[in-house]
Design an enzyme around this catalytic site. Structure first.
Site, mmCIF file in Angstrom:
data_model
loop_
_atom_site.group_PDB
_atom_site.id
_atom_site.type_symbol
_atom_site.label_atom_id
_atom_site.label_comp_id
_atom_site.label_asym_id
_atom_site.label_seq_id
_atom_site.Cartn_x
_atom_site.Cartn_y
_atom_site.Cartn_z
ATOM 1 N N HIS A 210 -6.865 -5.811 2.570
ATOM 2 C CA HIS A 210 -5.697 -5.236 3.227
ATOM 3 C C HIS A 210 -5.115 -6.288 4.157
ATOM 4 O O HIS A 210 -5.844 -6.891 4.948
ATOM 5 C CB HIS A 210 -6.097 -4.028 4.084
ATOM 6 C CG HIS A 210 -6.674 -2.891 3.330
ATOM 7 N ND1 HIS A 210 -5.945 -1.777 2.989
ATOM 8 C CD2 HIS A 210 -7.933 -2.676 2.852
ATOM 9 C CE1 HIS A 210 -6.726 -0.920 2.343
ATOM 10 N NE2 HIS A 210 -7.930 -1.449 2.239
ATOM 11 N N ASN B 33 -13.090 -3.490 2.805
ATOM 12 C CA ASN B 33 -14.099 -2.439 2.920
ATOM 13 C C ASN B 33 -15.089 -2.571 1.770
ATOM 14 O O ASN B 33 -14.690 -2.826 0.637
ATOM 15 C CB ASN B 33 -13.437 -1.060 2.872
ATOM 16 C CG ASN B 33 -12.481 -0.839 4.027
ATOM 17 O OD1 ASN B 33 -12.752 -1.245 5.149
ATOM 18 N ND2 ASN B 33 -11.360 -0.203 3.760
ATOM 19 N N GLY C 210 -16.070 2.488 4.009
ATOM 20 C CA GLY C 210 -14.726 3.026 3.853
ATOM 21 C C GLY C 210 -14.052 2.683 2.540
ATOM 22 O O GLY C 210 -12.874 2.964 2.359
ATOM 23 N N GLN C 211 -14.793 2.069 1.599
ATOM 24 C CA GLN C 211 -14.179 1.724 0.321
ATOM 25 C C GLN C 211 -13.952 2.976 -0.512
ATOM 26 O O GLN C 211 -14.851 3.803 -0.668
ATOM 27 C CB GLN C 211 -15.056 0.735 -0.454
ATOM 28 C CG GLN C 211 -14.388 0.205 -1.706
ATOM 29 C CD GLN C 211 -15.190 -0.891 -2.399
ATOM 30 O OE1 GLN C 211 -16.324 -1.192 -2.026
ATOM 31 N NE2 GLN C 211 -14.594 -1.487 -3.408
ATOM 32 N N HIS D 117 -10.550 -5.683 -2.843
ATOM 33 C CA HIS D 117 -9.200 -5.897 -2.349
ATOM 34 C C HIS D 117 -9.229 -6.178 -0.846
ATOM 35 O O HIS D 117 -10.152 -5.771 -0.150
ATOM 36 C CB HIS D 117 -8.291 -4.704 -2.653
ATOM 37 C CG HIS D 117 -8.780 -3.387 -2.132
ATOM 38 N ND1 HIS D 117 -9.823 -2.693 -2.715
ATOM 39 C CD2 HIS D 117 -8.366 -2.626 -1.091
ATOM 40 C CE1 HIS D 117 -10.025 -1.572 -2.048
ATOM 41 N NE2 HIS D 117 -9.156 -1.503 -1.047
ATOM 42 N N ASP E 125 0.854 -1.185 0.000
ATOM 43 C CA ASP E 125 0.000 0.000 0.000
ATOM 44 C C ASP E 125 0.895 1.242 0.000
ATOM 45 O O ASP E 125 1.899 1.277 0.707
ATOM 46 C CB ASP E 125 -0.892 -0.001 1.245
ATOM 47 C CG ASP E 125 -2.033 0.994 1.148
ATOM 48 O OD1 ASP E 125 -1.747 2.204 1.027
ATOM 49 O OD2 ASP E 125 -3.201 0.576 1.228
ATOM 50 N N ILE E 126 0.537 2.249 -0.794
ATOM 51 C CA ILE E 126 1.365 3.454 -0.865
ATOM 52 C C ILE E 126 1.165 4.364 0.357
ATOM 53 O O ILE E 126 1.936 5.298 0.559
ATOM 54 C CB ILE E 126 1.150 4.248 -2.174
ATOM 55 C CG1 ILE E 126 -0.293 4.724 -2.306
ATOM 56 C CG2 ILE E 126 1.587 3.434 -3.373
ATOM 57 C CD1 ILE E 126 -0.506 5.716 -3.441
#
Length: 115
Positions: free
Chosen positions: A101, A86, A92-93, A99, A29-30
Site C-alpha cells: 500500500h 500486511n 491484516g492481510q 502487495h 485502492d477501491i
C-alpha cells in the site's frame, strides 16, 4: 486460482492503473484510507511475504522502487507517505497476493490498513 489481483493483472477485473510494466502493476485502492492510496503488486502470484523466495528478490525490489515512483507521480513523495505490506490474517492481510500500500496526501495518524 481465484485471486482477485491475478484477475486484475489479466484484465478480467477493471482497475484505475497508475503504473504498469512487464513485472509490476500499480492501481488505486477501491477503498482508500487517505487522499492517495495505491496498491503495488508483482504480476507474478506470490501469496504473501511468507511465500517469497530468494528468486523473488529482484521482483520484490522492483515493487518497492515502483512504490517510490508512484509516490512521486502522485505528488506525495516530498511531504511523506507510508508503505505497508500486511502478512497473514493476524497482520491484516485480506487479499493473498503480495502487495504494498502506498498511502499519503495528508498527515497520517494510526491507520488500520487491511488488505
Amino acid at each position: 486460482m481465484d485471486c482477485i489481483f491475478c484477475k486484475i493483472v489479466k484484465g478480467e477485473i477493471p482497475s484505475k492503473k497508475v503504473f504498469e510494466n512487464d513485472n509490476v502493476l500499480a492501481f488505486h485502492d477501491i477503498q482508500p484510507l487517505a487522499p492517495s492510496h495505491v496498491l503495488v503488486i508483482p504480476k507474478k502470484h506470490i501469496a504473501s511475504m511468507n511465500e517469497a523466495e530468494e528468486e523473488d528478490k529482484e521482483l520484490l525490489g522492483e515493487v518497492l522502487l515502483t512504490a517510490k515512483k508512484v509516490a512521486n507521480e502522485l505528488g506525495i513523495a516530498d511531504g511523506g507517505y507510508r508503505l505497508i505490506n500486511n502478512v497473514g490474517s493476524d497482520g491484516g492481510q485480506v487479499v493473498y497476493h503480495i502487495h504494498v500500500h502506498v498511502i499519503g496526501g495528508e498527515k497520517l495518524g494510526g491507520l488500520n490498513v487491511k488488505g
